[in-house]
Write an enzyme that holds these catalytic residues in place. Structure first.
Site, mmCIF file in Angstrom:
data_model
loop_
_atom_site.group_PDB
_atom_site.id
_atom_site.type_symbol
_atom_site.label_atom_id
_atom_site.label_comp_id
_atom_site.label_asym_id
_atom_site.label_seq_id
_atom_site.Cartn_x
_atom_site.Cartn_y
_atom_site.Cartn_z
ATOM 1 N N HIS A 43 0.789 -1.209 0.000
ATOM 2 C CA HIS A 43 0.000 0.000 0.000
ATOM 3 C C HIS A 43 0.831 1.273 0.000
ATOM 4 O O HIS A 43 0.595 2.215 -0.740
ATOM 5 C CB HIS A 43 -0.838 -0.002 1.270
ATOM 6 C CG HIS A 43 -2.243 0.162 0.944
ATOM 7 N ND1 HIS A 43 -3.185 -0.780 1.201
ATOM 8 C CD2 HIS A 43 -2.852 1.163 0.290
ATOM 9 C CE1 HIS A 43 -4.317 -0.369 0.745
ATOM 10 N NE2 HIS A 43 -4.151 0.804 0.186
ATOM 11 N N ARG A 95 -9.678 1.039 -10.320
ATOM 12 C CA ARG A 95 -9.924 0.121 -9.192
ATOM 13 C C ARG A 95 -11.240 0.517 -8.528
ATOM 14 O O ARG A 95 -11.257 1.309 -7.580
ATOM 15 C CB ARG A 95 -8.791 0.223 -8.171
ATOM 16 C CG ARG A 95 -7.453 -0.354 -8.618
ATOM 17 C CD ARG A 95 -6.446 -0.280 -7.489
ATOM 18 N NE ARG A 95 -5.310 -1.160 -7.679
ATOM 19 C CZ ARG A 95 -4.097 -0.760 -8.071
ATOM 20 N NH1 ARG A 95 -3.864 0.513 -8.317
ATOM 21 N NH2 ARG A 95 -3.115 -1.629 -8.192
ATOM 22 N N ARG A 119 -12.143 -2.084 -13.856
ATOM 23 C CA ARG A 119 -12.133 -3.409 -13.231
ATOM 24 C C ARG A 119 -13.335 -3.512 -12.309
ATOM 25 O O ARG A 119 -13.538 -2.637 -11.461
ATOM 26 C CB ARG A 119 -10.853 -3.593 -12.411
ATOM 27 C CG ARG A 119 -10.919 -4.862 -11.570
ATOM 28 C CD ARG A 119 -9.628 -5.175 -10.896
ATOM 29 N NE ARG A 119 -9.404 -4.354 -9.734
ATOM 30 C CZ ARG A 119 -8.268 -4.342 -9.052
ATOM 31 N NH1 ARG A 119 -7.242 -5.064 -9.467
ATOM 32 N NH2 ARG A 119 -8.137 -3.600 -7.990
ATOM 33 N N GLU A 142 -3.862 -12.736 -13.008
ATOM 34 C CA GLU A 142 -3.243 -12.527 -11.695
ATOM 35 C C GLU A 142 -2.927 -13.856 -11.022
ATOM 36 O O GLU A 142 -2.329 -13.900 -9.960
ATOM 37 C CB GLU A 142 -4.197 -11.753 -10.784
ATOM 38 C CG GLU A 142 -4.584 -10.401 -11.328
ATOM 39 C CD GLU A 142 -5.499 -9.641 -10.399
ATOM 40 O OE1 GLU A 142 -5.014 -8.762 -9.689
ATOM 41 O OE2 GLU A 142 -6.705 -9.944 -10.396
ATOM 42 N N ASN A 151 1.130 -7.597 -9.653
ATOM 43 C CA ASN A 151 1.289 -7.599 -8.185
ATOM 44 C C ASN A 151 0.796 -8.922 -7.622
ATOM 45 O O ASN A 151 1.494 -9.603 -6.871
ATOM 46 C CB ASN A 151 0.476 -6.469 -7.540
ATOM 47 C CG ASN A 151 0.765 -5.120 -8.156
ATOM 48 O OD1 ASN A 151 1.821 -4.926 -8.725
ATOM 49 N ND2 ASN A 151 -0.173 -4.195 -8.054
ATOM 50 N N ASP A 152 -0.421 -9.290 -7.979
ATOM 51 C CA ASP A 152 -0.952 -10.550 -7.479
ATOM 52 C C ASP A 152 -0.304 -11.737 -8.187
ATOM 53 O O ASP A 152 -0.102 -12.786 -7.584
ATOM 54 C CB ASP A 152 -2.482 -10.599 -7.633
ATOM 55 C CG ASP A 152 -3.167 -9.916 -6.464
ATOM 56 O OD1 ASP A 152 -2.769 -10.179 -5.326
ATOM 57 O OD2 ASP A 152 -4.085 -9.109 -6.695
ATOM 58 N N ARG A 197 2.177 -9.974 -0.555
ATOM 59 C CA ARG A 197 2.542 -8.626 -1.032
ATOM 60 C C ARG A 197 2.854 -7.669 0.096
ATOM 61 O O ARG A 197 3.513 -6.659 -0.106
ATOM 62 C CB ARG A 197 1.401 -7.958 -1.813
ATOM 63 C CG ARG A 197 0.757 -8.726 -2.766
ATOM 64 C CD ARG A 197 -0.512 -8.125 -3.341
ATOM 65 N NE ARG A 197 -0.486 -6.739 -3.762
ATOM 66 C CZ ARG A 197 -1.445 -6.197 -4.503
ATOM 67 N NH1 ARG A 197 -2.429 -6.940 -4.936
ATOM 68 N NH2 ARG A 197 -1.409 -4.936 -4.826
ATOM 69 N N CYS A 232 -1.096 -3.926 -15.928
ATOM 70 C CA CYS A 232 -1.570 -2.842 -15.066
ATOM 71 C C CYS A 232 -1.042 -2.985 -13.641
ATOM 72 O O CYS A 232 -1.418 -2.237 -12.757
ATOM 73 C CB CYS A 232 -3.098 -2.778 -15.058
ATOM 74 S SG CYS A 232 -3.856 -4.232 -14.311
HETATM 75 C C1 PEP Z 1 -2.365 -6.504 -9.516
HETATM 76 O O1 PEP Z 1 -2.626 -7.442 -8.753
HETATM 77 O O2 PEP Z 1 -1.298 -6.404 -10.157
HETATM 78 C C2 PEP Z 1 -3.349 -5.422 -9.695
HETATM 79 C C3 PEP Z 1 -3.170 -4.500 -10.607
HETATM 80 O O3 PEP Z 1 -4.412 -5.389 -8.831
HETATM 81 P P1 PEP Z 1 -4.316 -4.847 -7.303
HETATM 82 O O4 PEP Z 1 -2.958 -4.268 -7.090
HETATM 83 O O5 PEP Z 1 -5.409 -3.859 -7.151
HETATM 84 O O6 PEP Z 1 -4.558 -6.123 -6.544
HETATM 85 MG MG MG Z 2 -4.642 -7.690 -8.035
#
Ligand code: PEP
Ligand code: MG
EC number: 2.7.3.9
Length: 556
Positions: free
Chosen positions: A186, A288, A325, A415, A438-439, A449, A486
């Site tokens: 975050h 988001r 999304r 993801e 990220n996921d 994460r 993304c």
């Molecule tokens: C991701 O997981 O890369 C993504 C863009 O979604 P978030 O960061 O909102 O989980």
């Molecule tokens: Mg994600």
């Protein structure tokens, strides 16, 4: 003497200044007993303090806007949680002071959260921050948080609570360094949204003495302690040159030989749109929408309220592309009305599309709101689902979009490793892919994460992650469809070139990163990007992958 510390650079730029530590003192109130005649007064004090801290967090959220607002409002909900208040009142009734009762009630809630798996454990820092604010208010001492200073400084913290990150004044806070947090945490996302240089996951940051001069390089993750005059001059010069180059950057994203790679912005709502427009985003690659839902985690916002928010974002990009999304609830973004309370491991539980398929009315309302919002606008709307695991998921989402009468392209986020491995079968149901790196990194490496200790595995340069990106991009190319990125990987200028070389067709990131990516991409041909991608994939570690790509791109 100059020494160099190494963490993870998560937000570009160089900051040189004196160190100031975040006020994180845990205020433990004495366990004093009160008489029964004092209970009503103490309960009133507790109620008032919790109410006031909630109101303050809401006000800070209002001031900050965007994604930060949703985070702060979620914290305000914690401060005003009726069950917590009931627990505090029970403790006062058996002899605790208001401050001690708050302290103990939060401690028992904290233990529950910390032991309850991934996402809940990730909220512990937010909860501690709320507790400290309430206890400080009751004790009449200054709030913990950003230090009071009229002079610009480099902020050092264990981990930044969203309430503080959101209010960092870029004019005063030159940059920040945290001990915890990973590249997709975050704090990192918020730092990039603010455009403040930042380094996270730097063990030992708290040992830096107050007032020590440091130079923070948010691109390399290096923190130079007591830098020499020459080092400062070199860093300042490099930063100035970079700034000048960035100021001159504009126009659509493309390689030096004209291969177009649209540069899009990640937004959390209408408040993030001006920065995206200013950075020259060619549209939105990730809206988001869950941030609109965090206002009231007990129920979804009405269809009309959703229409209004979506329309504001869609109107900002006439003729542009906006990828929305649908609600990604669960794990690090829980919603009471959707997220099961008793999951042993929420990141692997009913989250993202899974919760929407369990609550089809929530998905249908959101899709109807989008259909209404786009009516009559020239914007090019695309709608995608988070956490798609397989073709069955993709079909269920596409069916729901069709049933809502939505005239938009439907897509799937990649993801989960299974989605990258079987991307072609998913593309039989949807028209585009968007890689949520990220996921995807979290699930590929089984590395949370939010946890600084495993940030090495969250590094998007990991060759295994690049392999999965390549699989998805190749599948999309074979199907004649698009495949964007993304996740935060797209915000790293060098990695953006590698992703382009892997066949990714658009890059979406926090607005502050767009000029950096645009400038770097424009210096290299598509063939160079492809060679850099191949060189990175031929290595066995993130560090070697980065080095190999750098060597190709700098023509070594
Ligand atoms: C991701 O997981 O890369 C993504 C863009 O979604 P978030 O960061 O909102 O989980
Ligand atoms: Mg994600």
């Amino acid at each position: 003497m100059e020494t160099t510390l190494r963490g993870v650079g998560v937000s570009h730029g160089v900051a040189i200044g004196e160190v100031r530590h975040m006020g994180t003192a845990v205020l433990e109130p004495p366990a004093k007993q009160i008489g029964p005649d004092e209970a009503a007064r103490e309960q009133g004090r507790a109620r008032q303090a919790m109410e006031a801290v909630g109101a303050d967090l809401n006000a800070r959220g209002h001031l900050a806007g965007g994604e930060a607002q949703a985070v702060l409002e979620a914290q305000a909900l914690m401060a005003q949680d009726p069950e917590l208040l009931a627990d505090v009142e029970r403790r006062v009734a058996v002899g605790s002071t208001a401050e001690r009762a708050v302290y103990d009630a939060f401690a028992s809630y904290r233990a529950l959260l910390a032991g309850a798996g991934d996402y809940l454990a990730g909220r512990v820092a937010d909860l501690d921050d709320v507790r400290n604010r309430i206890v400080a208010r009751l004790l009449g001492v200054p709030m913990p948080g950003v230090p009071d200073s009229d002079e610009p400084y480099v902020l050092i913290a264990r981990d930044l609570a969203p309430a503080d990150t959101a209010l960092l004044d870029p004019a005063l806070v030159l940059g920040f360094v945290t001990e915890e947090g990973g590249p997709t945490s975050h704090s990192a996302i918020l730092a990039r949204a603010l455009g403040v240089p930042a380094v996270v996951a730097l063990p030992g940051a708290k040992e830096l003495a107050e007032g020590t001069v440091v130079a923070v390089d948010g691109s390399t993750g290096e923190v130079f302690v007591s830098p020499s005059e020459e080092k400062r001059a070199a860093l300042t010069e490099a930063a100035a040159a970079r700034k000048a180059a960035l100021a001159a950057s504009s126009g659509p994203g493309a390689t030096s030989d004209g291969h177009k790679v649209p540069l899009l912005a990640n937004v959390g709502g209408p408040a993030d749109v001006p920065a995206a427009v200013e950075a020259g985003a060619e549209g939105v690659g990730l809206f988001r929408t869950e941030f609109l839902f965090l206002d009231d985690s007990a129920q979804a916002p009405s269809e009309d309220k959703q229409v209004e928010a979506y329309r504001q974002v869609l109107e900002a990009f006439p003729e542009g592309r906006v990828v929305v999304r649908v609600l990604d609830a669960g794990a690090d973004k829980p919603l009471d009305f959707l997220t099961p309370a008793d999951e042993p491991n929420p990141a692997l539980g009913v989250r993202g599309l899974r919760s929407l398929l369990d609550h089809p009315e929530v998905l249908a309302t959101q899709l109807r709101a989008l259909a209404r919002a786009v009516e009559g606008l020239p914007v090019y709307l695309e709608v995608m689902a988070p956490m798609v695991a397989d073709r069955q998921d993709a079909k269920a989402f596409a069916d729901a979009c069709r049933a809502a009468g939505l005239s938009a392209k439907f897509g799937a986020m990649v993801e989960i490793p299974s989605a990258a491995l079987r991307a072609r079968s998913i593309l039989q149901e949807v028209e585009f892919l968007s890689l949520g790196t990220n996921d995807l990194a979290q699930y590929t490496f089984a590395a949370d994460r939010q946890v600084g200790a495993v940030s090495r595995l969250q590094d998007p340069w990991q060759p295994a992650l690049l392999d999965l990106v390549a699989l998805a991009a190749e599948a999309a190319r074979a199907e004649g469809k698009s495949c964007g990125v993304c996740g935060e990987a797209a915000a790293d200028p060098l990695l953006a070139c590698v992703l382009t070389g892997l066949g990714v067709t658009s890059l979406s990131m926090g607005a502050a990163s767009i000029p950096y990516v645009r400038t770097t991409l424009a210096k290299h041909t598509l063939a160079q990007c492809e060679r850099a991608a191949a060189a990175a994939r031929a290595t066995d570690s993130a560090e070697d992958a980065r080095r190999a790509a750098q060597a190709v791109l700098s023509g070594e």
